[in-house]
Design an enzyme around this catalytic site. Structure first.
Site, mmCIF file in Angstrom:
data_model
loop_
_atom_site.group_PDB
_atom_site.id
_atom_site.type_symbol
_atom_site.label_atom_id
_atom_site.label_comp_id
_atom_site.label_asym_id
_atom_site.label_seq_id
_atom_site.Cartn_x
_atom_site.Cartn_y
_atom_site.Cartn_z
ATOM 1 N N THR A 183 34.461 44.871 37.260
ATOM 2 C CA THR A 183 34.595 44.756 35.812
ATOM 3 C C THR A 183 35.816 43.915 35.412
ATOM 4 O OG1 THR A 183 33.532 46.904 35.600
ATOM 5 C CG2 THR A 183 34.788 46.153 33.707
ATOM 6 N N HIS B 240 44.524 43.458 23.661
ATOM 7 C CA HIS B 240 44.239 44.017 22.338
ATOM 8 C C HIS B 240 45.451 44.737 21.774
ATOM 9 C CE1 HIS B 240 39.918 43.327 22.917
ATOM 10 N NE2 HIS B 240 40.066 43.793 24.133
ATOM 11 N N VAL C 86 33.935 53.720 50.700
ATOM 12 C CA VAL C 86 34.057 55.166 50.925
ATOM 13 C C VAL C 86 32.673 55.760 51.215
ATOM 14 C CG1 VAL C 86 34.663 57.367 49.854
ATOM 15 C CG2 VAL C 86 36.115 55.359 49.495
ATOM 16 N N CYS D 245 34.937 19.590 43.998
ATOM 17 C CA CYS D 245 35.883 20.300 44.873
ATOM 18 C C CYS D 245 35.244 21.439 45.649
ATOM 19 C CB CYS D 245 37.063 20.820 44.062
ATOM 20 S SG CYS D 245 36.591 22.100 42.874
#
Lengths: 324, 525
Positions: B79, B88, B211, B487
């Site tokens: 995320t 903000h 995990v 590139c």
């Protein structure tokens, strides 16, 4: 290495591909000097120089004056010989950082020169073109997995590294560049590509397709709807709106050239958006006197030799400007 | 809870990547001989997104042995890498909420924090735009909400002032609300900087570590099992695994919560149009959505978006852009700023917000077991609140788990001056630097003017990036208008040479995303 050193030239040509070389030669023949020809790459020749001569390779550069199809590298070698007969100062690995319209100065950076400001009476953009990005094409979305390549990257891998990146390619695009990518992949050991474009039939003309038929016979897929690229890590499929999933282990997004007009735009010269076409009078000069463009940077898709001759032709306009 | 405080005072931690031999630089590849099981860690952080990295950073200010466990091959790979890149003020948050409190206090400290971390940040301000009489009436309510959230330095603008400040917004604009402290930031550098400082203070970082299970959950020393055969023993576990936090919580049977990824698609415009806008431009939020914004990026582009699409639980890799989504963004943002319609888009991307049905900022201390902390539902404001949230969690652990932490007076809280990225402070503008190392004059990325010297510096940086995406986020190479046309392969070659691995092993973002298809057999060419 002093950035305040000011080199002065009659003409600075940005880009040492066929068009830039053409204009350098044309200017030399017109008695103009000193001329500087600069390129950000480590060799002259622009895109054609990347198409190296290979034993089982495919020549793709039509040289009309010799009625032969050559490898890009061979054509560049001819140009190099011509260029060597002139006094042009060639600087490679030189990146233009900024352009000043009012003073006709360019700031460039290179490992050899450091940062320098160069001044010229006339500046010519021969910056060539690149392929439109995936998103910029407007009909390709989806994920961003590994192995979604542009043709240039494919060349750098196939010719530059002798490295085949995919076995089952899907090619998005269908012009001459797309066919040459399909052929290059095929002879490097990939299977025949599936070629898909948002067009009723391939954009490449029948003669070109017939030429490449000797090496590859891509499966043509006409598709009017948007497509999406899928695969969480590596590329897995290209999916169409009507539910087809073309399986693949890599995608080449090919063709659809866009002019490298950004230096001109950054200088404040007129460039139309969003197609990035320089706004030119007589296909070569900006409305601001002393600024010119030649080769694929003017828009469209032209062969190497066309660009060379365009450079030669524009050189006459530059000579006229400098000697009027 | 007493920690053994076995801090390696003054000693940097290590970074290791779990993968097969030859898949990354041998020097940073995790080997079974590496010290993992000698002494239990005080704290294991699961997930190296921006919150996990901020936790590592804040915890590294104390005497504690911490390990940061991440299944991806870099920090901020989920995320945290695909968002609107805005710091903000929290002016439109739900007043009185924990989110509002954390965002509001973090936003005041961010200018200082960005300087410490050497993360480029610019205060552009935001304007909420009203295009109808009805919307104009709502501005006062939004202003009141802003004041309730402690953001008092806002002002309502009339149409003329809006047009003067932003000449390219739709001339039908009726007015706006200006929030001056809204800022833009390099979102990638935040996680990287937090992790680098933590690392230098002694935090260990394990990448490529997924995990599988967590055992001995009720013991003082718990065991986190990763990659089937590795055991990480620790006193405290903090689950900040974002979209995967539910799967991790299932391993210790944590309290019920439900994650539905909320997809946000974005469009990125070419730098040529940066001058079109000055502020972050926001629509009036509706009950359902905050709407789609137009924002300058710190890099000099403009971005528009996001969409807000709720996806079913488990769609953690559904970060697709869709034709419909992109058209939806264009429709609403072109209405706000008609000139955008003529500007070239260079890329599109999508991120998945960690949307929790039980509410945002879902935090449980001693979640069913003493010493296990669950932190999830951090949606759009995690980048802003990150370090304040980390401090909140640490304070909570002190209070609720009786955690006794002692400040490490020798700990660093900043990065060196040399950590400013080259795209922000170009090395070619520094004559001495350029003269002493010509590599800074050899451009690899033509669109963003990124040199081979900068690529090398990034590859030698403390987290030692192993993938092309990791290198790209640190340098901006490949992020310009050609999107790698020029590139792309030089960057792959740079990683190959630096890591001393074969071309076929270089990946975009870790094992599985190889740039050379595994289906290509080695063949005589």
């Amino acid at each position: 290495m002093n950035s305040s050193v000011e080199n002065k030239f009659k003409v600075v040509i940005v880009g040492a591909g066929p068009a830039g070389i053409g204009i350098a030669i044309g200017l030399a023949k017109g008695g103009i000097q000193p001329i500087a020809l600069i390129d950000r790459a480590d060799r002259i020749g622009g895109l054609p120089a990347k198409y190296v001569v290979k034993k089982k390779g495919i020549p793709t550069f039509m040289v009309w004056t010799r009625a032969r199809v050559l490898f890009g590298q061979q054509y560049v070698e001819f140009l190099q010989q011509e260029l060597d007969r002139t006094d042009t100062r060639v600087h490679l690995n030189a990146q233009v950082i900024s352009v000043n319209k009012a003073s006709k100065e360019i700031t460039l950076v290179s490992p050899d020169l450091g940062r320098q400001v160069w001044k010229a009476d006339s500046i010519v953009f021969a910056c060539g073109a690149r392929e439109r990005t995936i998103t910029e094409r407007g009909w390709i979305s989806g994920k961003r997995p590994a192995r979604v390549y542009h043709t240039m990257q494919l060349l750098d891998l196939l010719d530059g590294n002798a490295c085949l990146p995919m076995k089952h390619p899907v090619i998005l695009g269908s012009d001459l560049i797309a066919y040459s990518a399909a052929a290059k992949l095929r002879i490097a050991g990939a299977e025949d590509a599936t070629m898909l474009d948002k067009a009723p039939s391939p954009k490449s003309n029948p003669a070109e397709r017939l030429y490449f038929r000797w090496w590859c016979q891509p499966t043509w897929t006409s598709n009017k709807q948007p497509v999406s690229i899928q695969g969480s890590d590596g590329t897995k499929t290209v999916e169409t709106k009507d539910g087809r999933a073309l399986e693949c282990d890599g995608v080449v997004v090919s063709g659809e050239l866009l002019p490298n007009s950004e230096l001109a735009a950054a200088a404040g010269l007129e460039v139309s958006m969003p197609n990035r076409l320089p706004i030119l009078k007589g296909k070569s000069s900006f409305s601001e006197p002393g600024w010119f463009a030649t080769g694929n940077v003017i828009g469209g898709f032209h062969g190497a030799q066309w660009c060379y001759f365009h450079g030669r032709k524009v050189a006459k306009s530059v000579v006229d400007y400098l000697t009027r | 809870m007493e920690l053994k405080n076995t801090t390696k005072s003054g000693q940097a931690g290590w970074v290791r990547y779990c993968c097969k031999e030859g898949d990354c630089n041998e020097g940073v590849r995790f080997k079974n001989t590496d010290p993992l099981n000698e002494e239990p860690y005080d704290i294991a952080i699961i997930g190296a997104g921006v919150v996990g990295c901020a936790l590592a950073y804040e915890l590294s200010q104390y005497q504690s042995r911490v390990i940061l466990i991440e299944k991806a091959f870099d920090v901020g790979e989920g995320t945290s890498k695909a968002n609107s890149a805005i710091i903000h003020t929290g002016f439109d948050a739900a007043a009185g909420s924990l989110e509002s409190e954390l965002v509001s206090s973090a936003s005041r400290e961010w200018p200082d924090m960005a300087q410490k971390l050497k993360v480029p940040m610019v205060q552009t301000g935001a304007i909420v735009l009203a295009f109808s009489e009805d919307q104009q009436k709502q501005l006062a309510a939004i202003q009141q909400k802003s004041v309730d959230n402690g953001v008092t330095d806002n002002e309502i603008l009339d149409a003329t002032t809006v047009r003067k400040l932003e000449p390219n917004v739709n001339p039908n604009v009726r007015g706006g609300l200006r929030v001056p402290r809204e800022s833009i930031i390099d979102p990638f550098a935040v996680s990287i900087a937090f992790a680098e400082v933590a690392l230098s203070n002694g935090t260990d970082i394990l990448f490529g570590a997924e995990v599988n299970s967590i055992t001995e959950t009720d013991q003082s020393v718990k065991t986190v099992h990763v990659n089937k055969d590795l055991k990480i023993r620790c006193n405290i576990i903090i689950n900040v695994a974002g979209l995967w936090s539910r799967a991790v919580a299932d391993q210790y049977k944590g309290e019920a919560f439900h994650i539905n990824p909320r997809r946000g698609q974005f469009l990125l415009y070419d730098k040529t149009c940066r001058k079109l806008i000055e502020h972050i431009l926001l629509p009036i939020p509706t009950k359902k959505t905050k709407g789609k914004l137009i924002a300058p990026t710190i890099f000099g582009n403009i971005l528009t978006g996001p969409t807000a699409e709720d996806l079913p639980y488990g769609s953690n890799d559904a970060n697709d852009t869709t034709q419909e989504g992109l058209e939806e963004i264009e429709a609403s943002t072109h209405q706000m700023c008609p000139s955008l319609a003529d500007q070239p888009v260079i890329a599109a991307y999508a991120g998945l917000r960690c949307n929790c049905q039980e509410g945002s900022y879902f935090i449980r201390f001693n979640d069913m077991h003493p010493g296990i902390v669950t932190v999830t539902g951090i949606r759009s404001t995690g980048l802003t609140s990150s370090f304040m949230l980390a401090r909140y969690i640490i304070d909570g652990m002190k209070e609720q788990s009786g955690l006794n932490l002692i400040r490490n007076t020798k700990a660093k809280n900043s990065r060196d001056e040399s950590s400013w990225p080259g795209w922000w402070k170009p090395p070619y503008e520094n004559e001495d630097k350029l003269a002493s190392c010509p590599d800074y004059g050899k451009m690899i990325c033509y669109c963003e003017n990124i040199s081979s010297g900068e690529l090398r510096d990034a590859l030698c940086s403390p987290l030692s990036p192993q993938t092309t995406d990791a290198l790209k986020r640190r340098t901006r190479a490949h992020m310009g208008r050609c999107q790698g046309f020029n590139c792309g392969v030089p960057i792959i070659e740079t990683v190959r040479d630096h890591s001393e691995i074969p071309m076929a092993s270089v990946t975009k973002r870790g094992p599985g995303s190889n740039w050379i298809s595994p289906q290509v057999q080695k063949e005589a060419r």
